[in-house]
Every structure is written in structure tokens, then in C-alpha cells.
Design a protein around this motif. Structure first.
Motif, mmCIF file in Angstrom:
data_model
loop_
_atom_site.group_PDB
_atom_site.id
_atom_site.type_symbol
_atom_site.label_atom_id
_atom_site.label_comp_id
_atom_site.label_asym_id
_atom_site.label_seq_id
_atom_site.Cartn_x
_atom_site.Cartn_y
_atom_site.Cartn_z
ATOM 1 N N PRO A 110 7.082 -33.351 -6.151
ATOM 2 C CA PRO A 110 7.773 -34.614 -5.868
ATOM 3 C C PRO A 110 7.420 -35.238 -4.531
ATOM 4 N N ASP A 111 6.924 -34.464 -3.583
ATOM 5 C CA ASP A 111 6.625 -35.004 -2.260
ATOM 6 C C ASP A 111 5.193 -35.494 -2.104
ATOM 7 N N LEU A 112 4.359 -35.318 -3.144
ATOM 8 C CA LEU A 112 2.949 -35.723 -3.054
ATOM 9 C C LEU A 112 2.724 -36.905 -3.993
ATOM 10 N N THR A 113 2.847 -38.108 -3.449
ATOM 11 C CA THR A 113 2.834 -39.289 -4.305
ATOM 12 C C THR A 113 1.468 -39.566 -4.928
ATOM 13 N N ARG A 114 0.378 -39.042 -4.350
ATOM 14 C CA ARG A 114 -0.928 -39.293 -4.948
ATOM 15 C C ARG A 114 -1.227 -38.345 -6.110
ATOM 16 N N SER A 115 -0.361 -37.362 -6.344
ATOM 17 C CA SER A 115 -0.573 -36.373 -7.402
ATOM 18 C C SER A 115 -0.306 -36.960 -8.781
ATOM 19 N N TRP A 116 -1.013 -36.434 -9.787
ATOM 20 C CA TRP A 116 -0.756 -36.861 -11.159
ATOM 21 C C TRP A 116 0.632 -36.451 -11.623
ATOM 22 N N LYS A 117 1.256 -35.474 -10.947
ATOM 23 C CA LYS A 117 2.634 -35.122 -11.300
ATOM 24 C C LYS A 117 3.582 -36.278 -10.995
ATOM 25 N N HIS A 118 3.313 -36.984 -9.912
ATOM 26 C CA HIS A 118 4.098 -38.174 -9.579
ATOM 27 C C HIS A 118 3.922 -39.234 -10.664
ATOM 28 N N ASP A 119 2.690 -39.420 -11.134
ATOM 29 C CA ASP A 119 2.433 -40.390 -12.199
ATOM 30 C C ASP A 119 3.133 -39.989 -13.487
ATOM 31 N N LEU A 120 3.132 -38.698 -13.774
ATOM 32 C CA LEU A 120 3.798 -38.195 -14.970
ATOM 33 C C LEU A 120 5.297 -38.508 -14.910
ATOM 34 N N ALA A 121 5.921 -38.236 -13.765
ATOM 35 C CA ALA A 121 7.351 -38.500 -13.603
ATOM 36 C C ALA A 121 7.654 -39.986 -13.751
ATOM 37 N N ALA A 122 6.828 -40.833 -13.118
ATOM 38 C CA ALA A 122 7.048 -42.276 -13.190
ATOM 39 C C ALA A 122 6.913 -42.787 -14.619
ATOM 40 N N ALA A 123 5.963 -42.233 -15.370
ATOM 41 C CA ALA A 123 5.783 -42.644 -16.760
ATOM 42 C C ALA A 123 6.996 -42.256 -17.594
ATOM 43 N N GLY A 124 7.532 -41.052 -17.365
ATOM 44 C CA GLY A 124 8.728 -40.651 -18.085
ATOM 45 C C GLY A 124 9.897 -41.594 -17.823
ATOM 46 N N GLU A 125 10.048 -41.993 -16.584
ATOM 47 C CA GLU A 125 11.129 -42.928 -16.237
ATOM 48 C C GLU A 125 10.910 -44.285 -16.897
ATOM 49 N N ARG A 126 9.658 -44.725 -17.004
ATOM 50 C CA ARG A 126 9.391 -45.996 -17.682
ATOM 51 C C ARG A 126 9.722 -45.920 -19.165
ATOM 52 N N LEU A 127 9.635 -44.724 -19.731
ATOM 53 C CA LEU A 127 10.011 -44.540 -21.132
ATOM 54 C C LEU A 127 11.523 -44.440 -21.317
ATOM 55 N N GLY A 128 12.244 -44.469 -20.213
ATOM 56 C CA GLY A 128 13.693 -44.357 -20.296
ATOM 57 C C GLY A 128 14.206 -42.943 -20.216
#
Length: 304
Positions: free
Chosen positions: A9-27
Motif C-alpha cells: 500500500p505504501d508503494l504507489t508505483r507498484s502494480w499492487k497499487h494499480d490492482l487495488a485502484a482497479a478493484g475500487e473502480r469496480l465497486g
């Protein structure tokens, strides 16, 4: 869908951050937690639908067996995710099935050509073609003063699986194009985030390669195309099936650099722009993290 994500969660350039953001966009309700805090992960599990364990080599989750046991006690489906190749890489082959991450109910990796081998190790594996993040669809700033070379490669050349083929690609590019070729991504020329988008918006062609293996390529394919850059990449089994055919990617045979050079030298800027536009559209329509998460959800729910 309530998801507990073991990521970074603390590394915004990581693909894990992108994964989390995508999940939130899906609701989805996503609790993005660091890998080192097993207790916190276990406390977040009751009421969740899925434990999504995004693997980070070198940052293992302590008491991983405890985490999986807690998830199963809570009725939570466990899913491992990692965008890398395992088979044909001796050090990684040795670890397959040997730790808790591999014991997830489902394991998704970018290694799509070795289903039988995974099954023989007791791993319930699914192929996950690498996606890109929606944030990289925004075009970068063209800056020819900063990025003067029209043909570029971004990445290191480490010992191991990449070394021989990548070294030959780089040696050929430097010999053929001289000062017109730029190599970025080395320790003294690192390029990340918006800077990478700017580089790709400026370059005429981006050279790339992945470890030769069927149904495997790195996320540099969707990440380059998402940014609107014309991409050259070796032909790989499965690439065209995912839409990355020769109408989008400048495809070359493994170590067949002469024909690649002829293609680069003869293709027009108009044709390159058309390829780049088709590539970005393809990624936006089929190869974002939202698409991969929907595929994972379908498998977990038994509908995919």
C-alpha cells in the motif's frame, strides 16, 4: 465484493497499487494491507469474499499458513497473483508449490504455457495475461530535448533468463542505430511513472523483449501500448490470440533482428501512429486491471 489485498500500500508505483485502484473502480471494498502484518490480515478476513495475495518476491508474509487457515475458517476464497514466469527459470521452478502462497485456492500468474507442470506440483493455476493500469492511458508530454533518440529500450540486462537474448537485441540496436538508439532503465538512467509516459510519447519506436516462453510476456507489452507508443516485440505463442498481432506490434522472430531493422526503417510515421492508436484502444478495451479482476472474480464464482 469485499476483498482483503496483501500488497504494497505504501508503494504507489507498484502494480499492487494499480490492482487495488482497479478493484475500487469496480465497486469493490478493498482493504489493501502490507505483507508483513499477518495479524492485521487475519483480523480483516471475517466478512470478506476474497483474500487476494499479490506476491512480492523478497517480502514474504510471515505465518502464511496461518493466514490461509484463517481465511478458510472464515469461508474466504484465497487467490494468489503474480505477473511473472516460473517454469524454465531454475531458481523459481524449485520453489513452486513449496510455500503457503502456492497453496491458495487459485494461483494466477503470467506463466501461461505450463499448466501441466503446475498441476503436477499440486498448484491450481490459471493464466493471467499481464494488464496495464488505467492511469497510464493518459498520453505523456512529448519532449525531444529530454528524450532525443527515436528508438529506445527501457529495462536492465541482468544475468539470468533475459540476458542472452536481451544482450543480443541491445548489441544489435546500438550497432545499427548508433546515437539514434537510447537505452533507459539502467541504474543510472531509471525512468518511472509520468517520465516513462513522456519518453514513450516522444519515441518513434520502443524495442522490447520478454523471456522466450510460450504464453508468457512481461507487462511491458500492455504498459507500452497503453501509453500510446509503437512497440516492437518478439513473436510469442499466445500474443496474437490476445489481440497483440502484427497489425499492432512490430513482431520479429527470436534473434531475427535484420528483418526487424528493415521493418523499422521502412514503416512510415503514419503507419506507426495507426498502430499506436490501435494498441492503446485494445488495452483500454481488454487489458486493464479491471478486466483481469473481473476474470478472476468469474473463476472464483465458478462462472469463468
Amino acid at each position: 465484493m469485499r476483498v482483503v489485498l496483501i500488497g504494497l500500500p505504501d508503494l504507489t508505483r507498484s502494480w499492487k497499487h494499480d490492482l487495488a485502484a482497479a478493484g475500487e473502480r469496480l465497486g469493490w471494498d478493498v482493504a489493501h494491507l502490507p505483507p508483513h502484518d499477518a495479524g492485521r490480515i487475519c483480523r480483516a478476513l471475517p466478512g470478506a469474499d476474497m483474500l487476494l495475495w499479490a506476491r512480492t518476491p523478497g517480502r514474504s508474509t510471515p505465518q502464511g499458513e496461518r493466514v490461509l487457515a484463517a481465511a478458510r475458517d472464515a469461508g474466504v476464497t484465497t487467490v494468489g497473483v503474480h505477473l511473472d514466469l516460473y517454469w524454465t527459470r531454475p531458481a523459481r521452478e524449485a520453489e513452486i508449490g513449496r510455500n503457503a502462497w502456492w497453496q491458495c485456492d487459485f494461483v494466477f500468474t503470467a506463466d501461461g504455457g505450463h499448466q501441466r507442470e503446475f498441476a503436477a506440483r499440486g498448484v491450481n493455476h490459471r493464466w493471467l495475461p499481464p494488464p496495464a493500469s488505467r492511469r497510464w492511458l493518459t498520453p505523456g508530454v512529448v519532449d525531444k530535448a529530454r528524450w532525443p533518440q527515436p528508438i529506445v529500450f527501457v529495462g536492465t540486462c541482468p544475468a539470468g533468463a533475459h540476458r542472452d537474448h536481451r544482450r543480443r537485441l541491445l548489441t544489435w540496436a546500438r550497432a545499427r542505430y548508433g546515437p539514434q538508439f537510447g537505452w533507459y532503465g539502467t541504474p543510472d538512467r531509471r525512468v518511472w511513472g509520468d517520465d516513462l509516459s513522456s519518453l514513450y510519447a516522444t519515441a518513434r519506436i520502443v524495442l522490447a523483449e520478454s523471456v522466450p516462453s510460450p504464453r508468457y510476456w512481461s507487462d511491458r507489452v500492455p504498459l507500452t501500448l497503453a501509453r500510446g507508443a509503437p512497440l516492437a516485440h518478439q513473436g510469442t505463442e499466445g500474443l496474437a490470440d490476445q489481440g497483440f498481432g502484427p497489425d499492432i506490434v512490430l513482431t520479429y522472430g527470436l534473434d531475427e533482428f535484420g528483418p526487424l531493422g528493415n521493418l523499422i526503417d521502412n514503416i512510415t510515421d503514419h503507419e506507426l501512429r495507426e498502430r499506436a492508436e490501435r494498441g492503446r484502444a485494445l488495452v483500454e478495451e481488454q487489458h486493464l486491471w479491471e478486466h483481469r479482476l473481473q476474470e478472476i472474480e468469474a473463476v472464483v464464482r465458478g462462472t469463468g
